[in-house]
Write a protein that holds these residues in place. Structure first.
Motif, mmCIF file in Angstrom:
data_model
loop_
_atom_site.group_PDB
_atom_site.id
_atom_site.type_symbol
_atom_site.label_atom_id
_atom_site.label_comp_id
_atom_site.label_asym_id
_atom_site.label_seq_id
_atom_site.Cartn_x
_atom_site.Cartn_y
_atom_site.Cartn_z
ATOM 1 N N MET A 1 47.033 45.235 34.192
ATOM 2 C CA MET A 1 47.861 45.671 35.298
ATOM 3 C C MET A 1 47.967 47.196 35.314
ATOM 4 O O MET A 1 47.970 47.834 34.275
ATOM 5 C CB MET A 1 49.262 45.082 35.179
ATOM 6 N N ALA A 24 49.092 37.821 33.396
ATOM 7 C CA ALA A 24 47.778 38.459 33.368
ATOM 8 C C ALA A 24 46.950 37.880 34.497
ATOM 9 O O ALA A 24 47.358 36.910 35.146
ATOM 10 C CB ALA A 24 47.128 38.204 32.013
ATOM 11 N N PRO A 25 45.759 38.446 34.785
ATOM 12 C CA PRO A 25 44.926 37.891 35.842
ATOM 13 C C PRO A 25 44.757 36.382 35.711
ATOM 14 O O PRO A 25 44.496 35.866 34.631
ATOM 15 C CB PRO A 25 43.587 38.619 35.642
ATOM 16 N N ARG A 33 40.056 34.923 41.263
ATOM 17 C CA ARG A 33 40.904 35.523 40.242
ATOM 18 C C ARG A 33 41.772 36.599 40.879
ATOM 19 O O ARG A 33 41.291 37.414 41.674
ATOM 20 C CB ARG A 33 40.046 36.127 39.130
ATOM 21 N N GLN A 35 45.041 39.583 40.400
ATOM 22 C CA GLN A 35 45.639 40.545 39.480
ATOM 23 C C GLN A 35 46.971 41.005 40.041
ATOM 24 O O GLN A 35 47.050 41.393 41.209
ATOM 25 C CB GLN A 35 44.713 41.752 39.314
ATOM 26 N N GLU A 37 50.185 43.673 39.919
ATOM 27 C CA GLU A 37 50.417 45.064 39.554
ATOM 28 C C GLU A 37 51.739 45.548 40.128
ATOM 29 O O GLU A 37 52.312 44.911 41.017
ATOM 30 C CB GLU A 37 49.287 45.953 40.099
ATOM 31 N N VAL A 55 40.751 40.164 41.936
ATOM 32 C CA VAL A 55 40.149 41.062 40.968
ATOM 33 C C VAL A 55 38.889 41.677 41.582
ATOM 34 O O VAL A 55 38.091 40.994 42.212
ATOM 35 C CB VAL A 55 39.799 40.305 39.668
#
Length: 295
Positions: A1, A24-25, A33, A35, A37, A55
């Protein structure tokens, strides 16, 4: 991240604390997938934002998710940084880079003690109920969306003509206001329980000035031409069925384009429908169909 553009140690510490709690991813059901942040957006009024995206480097279509408001500084100070996490992840799994900004005047920025010279920059008040300014309250938050769109396009992380805006409650009202200026980057807008002035003094089904809210909705509809999808819930005590149907009628009669759905009662308070993961199977087929139709 990643944490981007953190302006102060205090905001960095707060964001890092949240980051430690985020996943997490993850691998989505369709093998996309994603991600999660936290970004600090360097806008004219800087804002923290929860960001969830596929991702990779992109560019991706952009989805902005606007939360509601509280008129109480104490409530705003405890506002969650991630309010629509499950809904945001659903959009990310469909390929969107999702930005869910925390409105200016929320979290640590909600401190508002004039006698000590401390002012929280909450710029979306409607004023007195005898003459509420619903128009400018919506336009103020809509302006923040335009800042985000311009910034994300400049960063070359998103597709410049593939933006969707989603809003709940006052965030939905801001999305309706945004539609009235027809930003060329925005191809569709989705709202959940959109409106302003609900539950005066905390009383259910006690809107500040319902006739003025309907009038303002019609005013936005006169220039709005962005395809919209509106959700309201039968047991919403902020904007009940009779009021939301009046708003939709006024908006579309004035020229706006909005598909209206009244959802059966959900939980104890339908106003917060979009925040529940249990609601996703209800709204997601309609949203998917609506978005597919805009391609």
């Amino acid at each position: 991240m990643n944490l981007r553009h953190a302006p102060t140690p205090k905001s960095m510490a707060a964001a890092l604390l949240l980051l430690a709690c985020l996943l997490a991813p993850a691998r989505a059901e369709d093998d996309v997938r994603i991600q999660e942040e936290v970004w600090t957006l360097p806008l004219p009024l800087p804002m923290l934002a929860y960001v969830v995206r596929p991702v990779g480097d992109g560019p991706f279509p952009l989805a902005i998710m606007n939360h509601g408001v509280s008129l109480k500084p104490v409530d705003r100070s405890f506002f969650p940084l991630v309010e629509f996490r499950d809904a945001a992840k659903w959009f990310a799994k469909r390929g969107y880079l999702v930005v869910a900004p925390v409105g200016t005047g929320y979290g640590a920025a909600a401190i508002d003690i004039p006698e000590r010279g401390l002012y929280g920059p909450f710029f979306a008040k409607v004023g007195n109920c005898t003459n509420p300014n619903f128009h400018d309250a919506g336009r103020a938050l809509a302006l923040a969306d335009l800042w985000i769109i311009d910034y994300m396009i400049a960063e070359k992380r998103v597709l410049p003509k593939d933006v969707v805006v989603i809003g709940q409650s006052a965030g939905g009202w801001a999305s309706i206001a945004l539609s009235s200026v027809n930003p060329p980057q925005v191809k569709a807008i989705i709202t959940f329980a959109a409106g302003r002035g609900g539950r005066v003094d905390g009383k259910p089904n006690n809107n500040c000035a319902p006739d003025k809210l309907v009038e303002a909705t019609a005013d936005f509809g006169r220039t709005s031409r962005v395809p919209m999808l509106w959700f309201y819930i039968e047991n919403d005590t902020f904007f009940g069925p009779a009021l939301s149907q009046r708003m939709h009628q006024a908006f579309t009669t004035a020229g706006g384009r909005a598909e209206y759905h009244l959802i059966p009662p959900f939980g104890n308070e339908g106003h917060f429908f979009i925040g529940s993961p249990d609601a996703i199977p209800i709204w997601s087929p309609l949203v998917a169909e609506f978005l597919d139709a805009q391609k």
